[in-house]
Structure formats: structure tokens, C-alpha cells
Design an enzyme around this catalytic site. Structure first.
Site: not given
Ligand code: TRP
Ligand code: ZN
Length: 885
Positions: A267-269, A303-304, A271, A127, A307
Site C-alpha cells: 500500500g505505502a511506505m 498510517h504512514e 520512509n 523495507e 509511523h
Molecule cells: N511498512 C509498510 C507499511 O505497513 C509496509 C510495506 C510497504 C512493505 N512496502 C513494503 C513491506 C514492501 C514489505 C515489502 O506501511
Molecule cells: Zn505500516
């Protein structure tokens, strides 16, 4: 780096994709000096785009194309066109298969976007537009595909091979290598793709879903961190249960994995099935992580996880809709944290953060709507406005619809759009349809930038027993938006009688009373509401819980604020009254300093704080929040022109006066709570957070008196405590004190003890970077030479540079411009290897409008110098050019 002129992208130009990708089959061969990526894309013409076969334009950046075929036929140069950012070719039919092989270099990817290495492990961050740095693809969220991923790597170095979905096959390979194949049954956009390969250990657990399916849960970390995962696992299970109970949302795969990495831009993603986290948002254990860190882990894990529905099952049509998933998910995680801990304290923290930082963004050159209508670089739009204000917008919908109506709307949204890529309008439409509501005007919150002002005046008619509140709303111009139309502003309010009792609220023209707290919707530029049967002149309690993200003003005097502090039935507004009282008192001292008068603190503030400290029946967390004076950053935000030195001097003066005047009750509350800490083990729960927060704020006041018994207590706490919350506070107050020998000794002991724990060393850097004592820049420069520091790790940059420029306002805004020059140099350096981090560190320089003419000139000169420094990334270019426009 940018090689083509950066281009502005507009929401109004959105078009559905020409082609779709039904299946994506990926194979990764990971090596130490390169990686090979083979992609097979099963594609077809998008029927929604009508007849004809336009050229297929795939996104791709920094890829070395090795081979390309269409329907099994190898394409030669001339059969396709390649540029820095695209690969185009002409399909011959409605359905076709593209095979490509590319070589990429994760081992030298310092931007931490796409596939990269963090320490010895491979990981991804796709992302928003990172997938195009992995393979040629339609890298846009409205192209959803079924992914199968095979990863092959050296067995010994990378025993763990992960991707999205379920593991379906694995085996050994020649040359000491092995492979694993993962299949994700859910359609997803490429930004949710993930891959991890490394020598990782995991803690495992299971979760039984509401329909009695068993889900395997795993948290993967580097072996030395295996003892710091339990809090994240507990948080995950709580999140899964909460989403079932509050939103009716069940998890959908057989396995859910979290991987902690040390080098991560955010912070985190989220996926699909394989969340990748900054290790700072996973690892938490009493002796290495503070209470705040524990709460952050709980919130980010939630939060993650949330999602999975608000973002993954229902995703965004395009990146202008980012708040569709982020605003909603921040709202969901905030409500979760409120349910797990203290609701009022969570709201106070979030509001303080919003008003300090998001309001500042909304008043600056990067101001944009919750749904922006243009951008150059989407990475720049993961902002406080999209996240925090976006969450406030969803909160207002909840306030207007009530709990049941909101749930009906979210149920309809998830059911109607499951598997789709949709817009903020679709979200609102579901809320409308489920409730028979009309949110046409409300939607201005998505399109109009800027923080609305809400001025309130009152009129009491004793003879008629009526009380009228008149609201006037306005919104300042923001870049590209001069005229604003009225917003729908939900105002939650109550009325207090002279004894502090809550009055019954009955609006003129309504048959029934509304109870003692109600919500009215202000929809016009000027609008009055009259309450009837009001037997005495009331005092209003307005905008309870910050029911709308606006700047409210009502002409309270200090005695009225003290009254509200004690009697308001709403806990949030008791805190808010205290903040307003502090602001009034501090602004008076700021004025005294500016006019060269002797400084004098309004003793009513002392009295108000004394009342808090001597009432043992009050919630300790609330007392701690109420004893915290508004931050220098907040005082800056609410100033027309911020006088950095006056703000700092006034606030420190007030803190010293309060510490001296309230020494005895502070000392009593400190000792009481330290006693409990000393005799019990650390527990990461709200009541214990509360106790330690009062203990620690008391210590920070007490230390200002410089008394030997306080120094002794501080050193005792530092040495004898069993947790990072107490230890770090003791260290921070020492660092901010004049006890040079004790300070040096504690800093050295801390660094020696924690030198192998990078997250703890981040804290050590931060407390020093944030110290307002003179010579701050010199200390920060010296710390950059420390062996534990590196600019390559975003957490280190944030801990040292971010804390200095964002929290150490007197030193950063030093009148000679040295802080600005330092930050600009850093941004130029960072731009060369991590554009996202470079661009984020720039934020303090974009706030130049807040300062005096001489600082403005210095800040703008540094922005100009960055602009002229050579090849700028689109990230830095956008922020700098907009700041100077
Ligand atoms: N979707 C992630 C969140 O809000 C955001 C995020 C994680 C992100 N890593 C990133 C956005 C790198 C841009 C680039 O939980
Ligand atoms: Zn988010």
C-alpha cells in the site's frame, strides 16, 4: 532467485550487531542502462559487543562491485570475500571508513524491491531487506545511521530529485545533468531510506505544528494526476493534528513529502520524511474513486504519517518485532478513522475483515504468533496476523488500561525509547511501568498463535437474584505449538432486561456497581463471574465491539438475536446479533441444500430486515451494514468443511427471497437516496458515505428481481451519477445480472471512457473477476489479454487474479480444479519476476484444509507442482513448503 538453500532464522538467535554505522554518505548516479552507487560508511566496533574485532560482514545482493576501500586504501581481491549475499573483510581498528562503488540495474528490476523504475521515474522500496540490493550495508533495523544522499540524473527527464530529510544543496552538472543533496538529521535504519527521481508535479501546503513550527507539505504525482491529490492532502493535515491531540506527537522535520507511484508491491511506505505510496492509496477524486477508496486513502495516509513516531523515531530491534510498529500503527490509524467518520461502522468493517481473513490465516499452515519466532523470508510476514491481530492486541491494552492509562503508557514508551530500536517487550514494559500493571500473562498474545475459543454459559438464580456467566477458553494447536496456556481475554459486556433496558452491573464481592457496560478480564481456562441484585432473567450482550480477537459462542436462539438486534445499547453488538442470526439462518439453508430438501428461509430474517428498512430514524450506514449478509468467505471460515456450492446457493437464495419479500421498502429507500444523490454534489464525508451505502445495497438487492423499473433505475444511476461510488455499483450489479446487452454496453462504455486511468481500469477488472456467474475463469483469461492488463503491475494482478481467487469462490473452487491450475501457473510465472507478489497470490491455495477431499487433493497437487517447478524464490518456497508440511 535463491541460489543458497533457504535458511530458517530464529528470534532466539538474535545478537546485537558487531559493528555500527554512525554516518552513511550515499551518491547515486542515475543512467538509463545502469546506476552507480557510491557509499561511504563511517563505522565503529559496537561497544556493547565487548573487545576483539570479528570480521565485518556486509549484506549485498545483485550488486556489481566496482571498487572498495578501507580507510582510503583500495582493497584488492583477496583482501575481502564476496558471495551472492555478503561481502566480508577484516577491520584493523575500532573505527574505520569503508568506501564502495557498485553498479546496479534499476531499469530491469521487476521485483520492485531496492531501487527500481516505475514508468519513467526512479523510486525505492527498502523495507524489509531491500537496501542490500542498493549497496553493501548492515541491512538490519538495529543499525541506525545519519544519512546524507546526493542524487545525480539527467535534468530534463528527472527534474525532481528527492531523498529523506532536508534539501541542503543542488546544482547543474555537465552533459545536461543536475544533482541535489539531502540530509536527514535523524538516525534511521536503512529500511527507511528512500530516493525518488522523476518528472513530477506537486501540490503544496503547510502545517503549523503544536509548537508553532511551519512544515512544508508536498504530494508529488505524475502531471496527469495533479487534480487527484487534494483528498490525500486534507487527510495528511488531519492526521498531523490528530497525532498531536491524541498522542501528543509533533512532526519533526521542516518538510513532509508523499510520492505516488504506479508499480508498488504494497500500500505505502513510511520512509523518513519521504513516504512512497502506491498511487491507489493517494489519488482520489469523486469521478474516479469510490467512497471506499476515499476512506482507504485517508487511512493509509494516516498510517504512514503515524509511523513517523511508531516506527521511525522508535523503531524495531529485529524483524520479529514487526508488530511493534505495525500493530500499534494499525491501531492508531483505525482510531483516527473512527474519529473522522463513524466509529461503529469502522469497527464493523475491521472486525468483519479480521474474522474472515486473519482468523483463516490463524487456522492455516502459515499460522504464526503476532511476534513470530522464526521465518525464512521476512516479506512473507507482513501478514494479517502481524498487522490486524497485532492491532487487536494494542486495542486490548487500551481496553484494560482505559484511555488515560494507555496514554501514560504511550508517552513513557516514546520518551524512553526515542531514537532506539526496541522490542514488543519494551512496549509492554512501558505500559506496565506507567500504570503499575503486570502484563506477564497478557504477553501470551504475542507468542501464542491461533484464535482462542471462548464458550460462555449462564445460570440465573431467581431467588438469590444472581446471574452467573461461566467462560471456558481454549486455543487450537497451530504449526509448532500444540499446547496453549490461557490468555487474558477482556470481555466487554452488558445485561438486558425483558423490556430491552440496560441493567446495572454489580459483581459479587464488589462494593460499587459498574454502570451498564463493563469489562471483565477472563484469565483462566474456566472462570465464572456472578452479578448480584439482578431482578429478572437477563439476556447478555457479550464481547461488545469485539473486545478480544476470539471466537465467542453463547447459545442464543433466533428470537433472542432479534431482540438484541433491536435493543442492545451497543451498536456494534446490534450488528453482531444480526450477523449471528443470518449465520444461523444461512446454515439451515446450507443443510437443506446438502440434504436435497426444498430451500426455505426463516421468515424471522425477513422480519428483522423489514424492521431495519422501515425505521427512518436509524443511521443509514448501520442499516446498510446490517442488511449485508455474511460473505461467502466468512461462511467458509466458520465451516468445519466448507461446501462452496452450498454456501453460494444458500446465500443467493436468501438474497433473492429478501429482495422479493422486501421489494417495496428497498425501492423506497433506494429512490429516496438516489434522489438526494441526483440533486447534490459528491461530498467525501461520513453522512454521505452512509447514504450512498444504503442506496447501493438496496440497488443490489432490487436488481435480483429482474424488474424492468429496476433495470431502468440502474441505467439511470450509471449514466447520470457524478461519482465512481454510484457508477461502479451500477456497473457491478449489471455485470452480475442477466441483462446481457446492457451489461456489454456498460462495460464497453466504461472501458472506453476510463482507458487512460489505470486505477479505474483496476476497478473494471475487479468487478468482472468477482462475478460469480458461470464461466468466471474463461472471462478472467480473456481479460488477461486486454491491452490495459499486465502481470508486471501488482495492482493489475490484485485487481484481476486476486479478486478472482479471493472473492469469486464458486468459480475459483470449480470442482474440476481449473481455478487451482490457473492460479498455480500464474504463481510460477510471477515467481520469475516478482517473488513478493507471487507469494501473496498463493494464499488461497494454502487454505486447502477447509475443503472436501477431492478439492484438497487438487489443491495439494498444484502446490506440489509449484514446488517442483524449478528455481523458487525464498518467498514462494516458504509458503508452499509450509503449506504441504
Ligand atoms: N511498512 C509498510 C507499511 O505497513 C509496509 C510495506 C510497504 C512493505 N512496502 C513494503 C513491506 C514492501 C514489505 C515489502 O506501511
Ligand atoms: Zn505500516
Amino acid at each position: 532467485m535463491r541460489t543458497e538453500q533457504p535458511k530458517m532464522i530464529y528470534l532466539k538467535d538474535y545478537q546485537a550487531p558487531d559493528y555500527l554505522i554512525d554516518e552513511t554518505h550515499l551518491t547515486f548516479e542515475l543512467f538509463e542502462d545502469h546506476t552507480l552507487v557510491h557509499a561511504q560508511l563511517v563505522m565503529r566496533r559496537n561497544p556493547a559487543r565487548g573487545a576483539g574485532l570479528p570480521p565485518l560482514v556486509l549484506d549485498g545482493q545483485e550488486l556489481e562491485l566496482l571498487s572498495l576501500s578501507l580507510d582510503g586504501k583500495t582493497l584488492e581481491e583477496g583482501d575481502y570475500q564476496l558471495s551472492d549475499s555478503h561481502l566480508s573483510l577484516q577491520p584493523a581498528g575500532d573505527s574505520f571508513v569503508i568506501d564502495s562503488s557498485v553498479r546496479i540495474h534499476p531499469e530491469s528490476n521487476t521485483a520492485l524491491e531496492g531501487l527500481y523504475k516505475s514508468g519513467s521515474m526512479f523510486c525505492t522500496q527498502c523495507e524489509a531487506e531491500g537496501f542490500r540490493k542498493i549497496t553493501y550495508y548492515l541491512d538490519r533495523p538495529d543499525v541506525m545511521s545519519k544519512f546524507t544522499t546526493t542524487v545525480s540524473a539527467e535534468q530534463h527527464k528527472y527534474p525532481v530529485l528527492l531523498s529523506n530529510g532536508n534539501p541542503i544543496a543542488s546544482g547543474p552538472e555537465d552533459g545536461g545533468r543536475h544533482w541535489a543533496t539531502w540530509e536527514d538529521p535523524f538516525m534511521k535504519p536503512a529500511y527507511l531510506f528512500a530516493l525518488v527521481a522523476g518528472d513530477l508535479w506537486a501540490i503544496e501546503d503547510t502545517f503549523e505544528t503544536m509548537s508553532q513550527r511551519e512544515v512544508a507539505l508536498r504530494i508529488y504525482v505524475e502531471p496527469e494526476n495533479i487534480d487527484k491529490c487534494q483528498h490525500a492532502m486534507d487527510s495528511l493535515k488531519k492526521s498531523m493534528r490528530w497525532d498531536e491531540e491524541v498522542y501528543g506527537r509533533e512532526y519533526d522535520l521542516d518538510i513532509f513529502m508523499i510520492v505516488a507511484v504506479n508499480d508498488f508491491n504494497m500500500g505505502a511506505m513510511e520512509n523518513k520524511g519521504l513516504n512512497i505510496f502506491n498511487s491507489s492509496c493517494v489519488l482520489a477524486k469523486a469521478d474516479t474513486a469510490t467512497d471506499a477508496a476515499h476512506q482507504r486513502v485517508e487511512g493509509v495516509v494516516a498510517h504512514e504519517y503515524f509511523h513517523n513516531w511508531s516506527g521511525n523515531r522508535v523503531t524495531c530491534r529485529d524483524w520479529f518485532q514487526l508488530s511493534l510498529k505495525e500493530g500499534f500503527t494499525v491501531y492508531r490509524d483505525a482510531e483516527f478513522s473512527a474519529d473522522m467518520n463513524s466509529r461503529t461502522v469502522k469497527r464493523i468493517e475491521d472486525v468483519a475483515y479480521l474474522r474472515t481473513h486473519q482468523f483463516a490465516e490463524d487456522a492455516g499452515p502459515m499460522a504464526h504468533a503476532v511476534r513470530p519466532d522464526s521465518f525464512i523470508e521476512i516479506s512473507n510476514f507482513y501478514t494479517l496476523t502481524v498487522y490486524e491481530k497485532g492491532s487487536e492486541v494494542v486495542r486490548m491494552l487500551h481496553t484494560l488500561l482505559g484511555n488515560e492509562g494507555f496514554r501514560k503508557g504511550s508517552d513513557l514508551y516514546f520518551e524512553r525509547h526515542d531514537g532506539q530500536a526496541v522490542t514488543c517487550d519494551d512496549f509492554i514494559k512501558a505500559m506496565e511501568d506507567a500504570n503499575g500493571a503486570d502484563f506477564t500473562q497478557f504477553k501470551r498474545w504475542y507468542s501464542q498463535a491461533g484464535t482462542p475459543r471462548l464458550q460462555v454459559s449462564e445460570a440465573y438464580d431467581a431467588a438469590a437474584k444472581t446471574y452467573t456467566l461461566t467462560f471456558r477458553q481454549s486455543c487450537p494447536p497451530t504449526p509448532g505449538q500444540t499446547e496453549k496456556l490461557p490468555f487474558v481475554i477482556p470481555v466487554e459486556l452488558g445485561l438486558l432486561g425483558a423490556q430491552g433496558q440496560a441493567l446495572t452491573l454489580k459483581l459479587a464481592g464488589e462494593g460499587a456497581a459498574r454502570g451498564e457496560s463493563t469489562v471483565i478480564a477472563v484469565t483462566e481456562a474456566e472462570q465464572s463471574f456472578t452479578f448480584v441484585d439482578v431482578a429478572e432473567q437477563p439476556l447478555p450482550s457479550l464481547l461488545r465491539g469485539l473486545s478480544a480477537p476470539v471466537k465467542l459462542s453463547f447459545p442464543y436462539n433466533r428470537d433472542q438475536l432479534m431482540f438484541l438486534m433491536q435493543h442492545d445499547a451497543d451498536g456494534f453488538n446490534r450488528w453482531e446479533a444480526g450477523q449471528q442470526l443470518s449465520v444461523q439462518v444461512l446454515q439451515e439453508v446450507i443443510g437443506q441444500h446438502q440434504s436435497g430438501a426444498a430451500l426455505a428461509l426463516d421468515q424471522r430474517l425477513v422480519t428483522a430486515f423489514e424492521t431495519l428498512l422501515t425505521d427512518d430514524s436509524l443511521d443509514q450506514a448501520m442499516v446498510a451494514e446490517m442488511l449485508s449478509l455474511p460473505s461467502e468467505a466468512y461462511l467458509t471460515e466458520i465451516s468445519e468443511v466448507a461446501d462452496v456450492d452450498a454456501i453460494h446457493t444458500a446465500r443467493e437464495f436468501a438474497r433473492n427471497e429478501l429482495a422479493t419479500a422486501l421489494y417495496a421498502p428497498l425501492w423506497r429507500r433506494y429512490q429516496q437516496n438516489r434522489e438526494v444523490s441526483r440533486n447534490s454534489e459528491y461530498v467525501a464525508q461520513a453522512e454521505h458515505f452512509a447514504r450512498r451505502s444504503l442506496q447501493n445495497i438496496a440497488l443490489s438487492y432490487l436488481m435480483l428481481t429482474g424488474k424492468p423499473e429496476v433495470l431502468a433505475a440502474c441505467l439511470e444511476q450509471y449514466d447520470a451519477c457524478d461519482n465512481m461510488t454510484e457508477r461502479l455499483t451500477a456497473l457491478a450489479v449489471l455485470v452480475n445480472s442477466g441483462f446481457e446487452a446492457e451489461k456489454a454496453k456498460a462495460l464497453a462504455a466504461f472501458a472506453e471512457h476510463f482507458k487512460d486511468n489505470p486505477l479505474v481500469m483496476d476497478q473494471w477488472f475487479s468487478v468482472q473477476a468477482a462475478s460469480a456467474l458461470p464461466g468466471g475463469l474463461g472471462r478472467v483469461k480473456a481479460l488477461m489479454e486486454h491491452p490495459a492488463f499486465t502481470l508486471k503491475n501488482p495492482n493489475k494482478v490484485r485487481a484481476l487474479i486476486g479478486a478472482f481467487a479471493g472473492q469469486n469462490l464458486v468459480n475459483f473452487h470449480s470442482a474440476d480444479g481449473s481455478g487451482y491450475r490457473f492460479l498455480a501457473d500464474l504463481v510460477i510465472t510471477l515467481n520469475g519476476f516478482n517473488p513478493q507478489i507471487a507469494s501473496r497470490q498463493l494464499a488461497p491455495l494454502t487454505r486447502w484444509r477447509k475443503y472436501d477431499a477431492s478439492r484438497q487433493a487438487l489443491m495439494k497437487a498444484e502446490l506440489e507442482r509449484i514446488l517442483a517447478s524449478g528455481e523458487l524464490s525464498s518467498d514462494v518456497y516458504e509458503v508452499v513448503s509450509k503449506s504441504l508440511a
